[in-house]
Design an enzyme around this catalytic site. Structure first.
Site, PDB file in Angstrom:
ATOM      1  N   CYS A 112     -22.399 -82.990-150.563  1.00  0.00           N
ATOM      2  CA  CYS A 112     -22.280 -83.956-149.465  1.00  0.00           C
ATOM      3  C   CYS A 112     -22.000 -85.376-149.949  1.00  0.00           C
ATOM      4  CB  CYS A 112     -23.541 -83.944-148.618  1.00  0.00           C
ATOM      5  SG  CYS A 112     -23.979 -82.302-148.043  1.00  0.00           S
ATOM      6  N   HIS A 248     -24.264 -90.189-144.456  1.00  0.00           N
ATOM      7  CA  HIS A 248     -24.052 -88.747-144.344  1.00  0.00           C
ATOM      8  C   HIS A 248     -24.859 -88.210-143.157  1.00  0.00           C
ATOM      9  CE1 HIS A 248     -23.828 -84.587-145.081  1.00  0.00           C
ATOM     10  NE2 HIS A 248     -25.010 -84.467-145.645  1.00  0.00           N
ATOM     11  N   ASN A 278     -23.846 -80.916-139.665  1.00  0.00           N
ATOM     12  CA  ASN A 278     -23.721 -81.434-141.028  1.00  0.00           C
ATOM     13  C   ASN A 278     -22.470 -80.829-141.658  1.00  0.00           C
ATOM     14  OD1 ASN A 278     -23.850 -81.875-143.773  1.00  0.00           O
ATOM     15  ND2 ASN A 278     -26.042 -81.477-143.938  1.00  0.00           N
TER      16      ASN A 278
HETATM   17  O1  UT7 Z   1     -26.440 -82.181-146.494  1.00  0.00           O
HETATM   18  C1  UT7 Z   1     -27.383 -81.751-147.414  1.00  0.00           C
HETATM   19  C2  UT7 Z   1     -28.652 -82.392-147.200  1.00  0.00           C
HETATM   20  N1  UT7 Z   1     -29.519 -81.625-146.339  1.00  0.00           N
HETATM   21  C3  UT7 Z   1     -30.424 -82.258-145.641  1.00  0.00           C
HETATM   22  O2  UT7 Z   1     -30.446 -83.450-145.606  1.00  0.00           O
HETATM   23  C4  UT7 Z   1     -31.483 -81.484-144.921  1.00  0.00           C
HETATM   24  C5  UT7 Z   1     -32.810 -82.207-145.070  1.00  0.00           C
HETATM   25  N2  UT7 Z   1     -33.893 -81.506-144.394  1.00  0.00           N
HETATM   26  C6  UT7 Z   1     -33.982 -81.477-143.054  1.00  0.00           C
HETATM   27  O3  UT7 Z   1     -33.150 -82.032-142.354  1.00  0.00           O
HETATM   28  C7  UT7 Z   1     -35.183 -80.810-142.448  1.00  0.00           C
HETATM   29  O4  UT7 Z   1     -36.114 -80.511-143.466  1.00  0.00           O
HETATM   30  C8  UT7 Z   1     -34.848 -79.503-141.681  1.00  0.00           C
HETATM   31  C9  UT7 Z   1     -34.088 -79.853-140.416  1.00  0.00           C
HETATM   32  C10 UT7 Z   1     -34.018 -78.587-142.548  1.00  0.00           C
HETATM   33  C11 UT7 Z   1     -36.116 -78.771-141.282  1.00  0.00           C
HETATM   34  O5  UT7 Z   1     -36.934 -79.625-140.499  1.00  0.00           O
HETATM   35  P1  UT7 Z   1     -38.487 -79.760-140.831  1.00  0.00           P
HETATM   36  O6  UT7 Z   1     -39.049 -80.654-139.838  1.00  0.00           O
HETATM   37  O7  UT7 Z   1     -38.604 -80.163-142.284  1.00  0.00           O
HETATM   38  O8  UT7 Z   1     -39.007 -78.292-140.583  1.00  0.00           O
HETATM   39  P2  UT7 Z   1     -39.771 -77.331-141.588  1.00  0.00           P
HETATM   40  O9  UT7 Z   1     -38.857 -76.815-142.625  1.00  0.00           O
HETATM   41  O10 UT7 Z   1     -41.032 -77.986-142.002  1.00  0.00           O
HETATM   42  O11 UT7 Z   1     -40.141 -76.147-140.632  1.00  0.00           O
HETATM   43  C12 UT7 Z   1     -41.072 -76.319-139.540  1.00  0.00           C
HETATM   44  C13 UT7 Z   1     -41.156 -75.027-138.767  1.00  0.00           C
HETATM   45  C14 UT7 Z   1     -41.359 -73.800-139.648  1.00  0.00           C
HETATM   46  O12 UT7 Z   1     -42.203 -72.918-138.924  1.00  0.00           O
HETATM   47  P3  UT7 Z   1     -43.766 -72.816-139.275  1.00  0.00           P
HETATM   48  O13 UT7 Z   1     -43.840 -72.429-140.712  1.00  0.00           O
HETATM   49  O14 UT7 Z   1     -44.308 -74.167-138.996  1.00  0.00           O
HETATM   50  O15 UT7 Z   1     -44.252 -71.769-138.327  1.00  0.00           O
HETATM   51  C15 UT7 Z   1     -40.005 -73.194-139.737  1.00  0.00           C
HETATM   52  O16 UT7 Z   1     -40.038 -71.796-139.967  1.00  0.00           O
HETATM   53  O17 UT7 Z   1     -39.926 -74.805-138.089  1.00  0.00           O
HETATM   54  C16 UT7 Z   1     -39.447 -73.485-138.369  1.00  0.00           C
HETATM   55  N3  UT7 Z   1     -37.996 -73.503-138.314  1.00  0.00           N
HETATM   56  C17 UT7 Z   1     -37.317 -73.285-137.172  1.00  0.00           C
HETATM   57  N4  UT7 Z   1     -37.723 -73.014-135.921  1.00  0.00           N
HETATM   58  C18 UT7 Z   1     -36.788 -72.870-134.969  1.00  0.00           C
HETATM   59  C19 UT7 Z   1     -37.111 -73.732-139.318  1.00  0.00           C
HETATM   60  N5  UT7 Z   1     -35.860 -73.670-138.838  1.00  0.00           N
HETATM   61  C20 UT7 Z   1     -35.962 -73.403-137.502  1.00  0.00           C
HETATM   62  C21 UT7 Z   1     -35.021 -73.222-136.487  1.00  0.00           C
HETATM   63  N6  UT7 Z   1     -35.484 -72.973-135.240  1.00  0.00           N
HETATM   64  N7  UT7 Z   1     -33.699 -73.318-136.690  1.00  0.00           N
END
Ligand code: UT7
Length: 321
Positions: A112, A248, A278
């Site tokens: 990215c 980004h 993204n």
């Molecule tokens: O371009 C490359 C750079 N990439 C990035 O910048 C990505 C950076 N990271 C992020 O943007 C965020 O970390 C994410 C959007 C990927 C995830 O958001 P988060 O607030 O960090 O969520 P998390 O990974 O802590 O997950 C929270 C919960 C989990 O469930 P439990 O364990 O709390 O029950 C996940 O399993 O959300 C769940 N989850 C989802 N639920 C519904 C993860 N993905 C999804 C989904 N829909 N798509």
């Protein structure tokens, strides 16, 4: 000393729209979760197009905007981590599609951050007096490297290309910084096409995108403000002088956190991830092209571009438009 000036921009996104509701039929997710955690509402996914075709179309539009003929190009750099093939490179395919016979063409792999890294590379050639007219394309078709059963990543990434025509000039790119931290590489990987030869007895394996989202999130909210501050301090430019911070487009929460740390109003941080998701290397030039076409950037405006991503890699540039 001469510097790089962006004299034209262009972009291309596939026509096919995939909404959050569509994805809720594929994995256990919801429009509410995706919007509230990322700011993404829909994304474009390629049906027919590959990375090179998207890149070539964005490039054509940038050349048209610049009023430049492809034959005038000295160098074409394509930033991509999802080329259609291992080789020939995406840049060579763009060269062929444009008929840019006089240009040297090759790819840059910095995920990215790719567009920022390509701009920096062009800047080095321009400052050294080696090349005068350059085309930079950021293009990715990550839908083809996405694990469509992994709800943690498949709702984020999408396909597009963005391009800029850059010319040697008295003013333009003021300063840039780049950085890499390979030790943290394992938090965001795609291992496609790397396994297997006759000696190790393994067969080529398909590999998909893997991401530890929280680690990448923490890295981004720290590094983005840090490199933006570095580039401005070096240029003796204050944050208040900057019209737009074109970051980004990974997650609106990352953009908000960066704005907060930089103590700058959200109006200075344009966003389009709601419509495109993204798009990796395409994200910065795609957003820049939108601002340019909407007439939001005027000559003399100071614009900061910043990217971050797999590698890990990051970079920022200060431009005077
Ligand atoms: O371009 C490359 C750079 N990439 C990035 O910048 C990505 C950076 N990271 C992020 O943007 C965020 O970390 C994410 C959007 C990927 C995830 O958001 P988060 O607030 O960090 O969520 P998390 O990974 O802590 O997950 C929270 C919960 C989990 O469930 P439990 O364990 O709390 O029950 C996940 O399993 O959300 C769940 N989850 C989802 N639920 C519904 C993860 N993905 C999804 C989904 N829909 N798509």
């Amino acid at each position: 000393m001469m510097t790089s000036r962006i004299i034209g921009t262009g972009s291309y996104a596939p026509e096919h729209i995939v909404t959050n509701e569509d994805l809720a039929n594929v994995v256990d997710t919801s429009d509410e979760w995706i919007r509230s955690r990322t700011g993404i509402g829909q994304r474009r996914i390629a049906l027919e197009e590959g990375t090179s075709r998207m890149a070539a179309e964005a490039a054509r539009r940038a050349l048209e905007d610049a009023g430049m003929d492809a034959l005038e190009l000295d160098i074409i750099l394509a930033a991509t981590s999802s080329p259609d093939y291992c080789f020939p490179s995406c840049a060579c395919e763009v060269q062929a599609a444009l008929g840019a016979e006089h240009a040297v063409a090759y790819d840059i792999s910095a995920a990215c951050s790719g567009f920022l890294f390509a701009l920096s590379t062009v800047q080095a050639f321009i400052q050294a007096g080696i090349y005068r007219n350059a085309l930079i394309v950021g293009a990715d078709c990550l839908s083809k490297l996405t694990d469509w059963s992994d709800r943690g990543t498949c709702v984020l990434f999408a396909d597009a290309a963005g391009a800029a025509v850059v010319q040697a000039s008295e003013s333009g790119l003021v300063h840039m910084v780049m950085g890499s931290d390979g030790v943290k590489g394992p938090v965001l990987t795609c291992t496609a096409r790397t396994e297997g030869n006759f000696l190790n007895g393994k067969t080529p394996e398909l590999g998909y995108i893997y991401m530890n989202g929280q680690e990448v999130f923490k890295f981004a909210v720290k590094k983005v403000p840090e490199c933006v501050n570095q580039v401005l301090e070096h240029s003796k430019t204050s944050l208040d002088e900057v019209k737009y911070f074109v970051l980004h487009q990974a997650n609106y929460r990352i953009v908000e956190a960066a704005a907060k740390r930089l103590k700058q109003p959200m109006e200075k941080f344009p966003m389009n991830m709601e419509r495109y998701g993204n798009t990796s290397a395409a994200s910065v030039p795609l957003l820049l092209d939108e601002l340019n076409r909407e007439g939001k950037i005027q000559k003399g405006d100071k614009i900061v571009l910043a990217g971050f991503g797999a590698g890990l890699t990051w970079g920022a540039s200060l431009l005077e438009w």
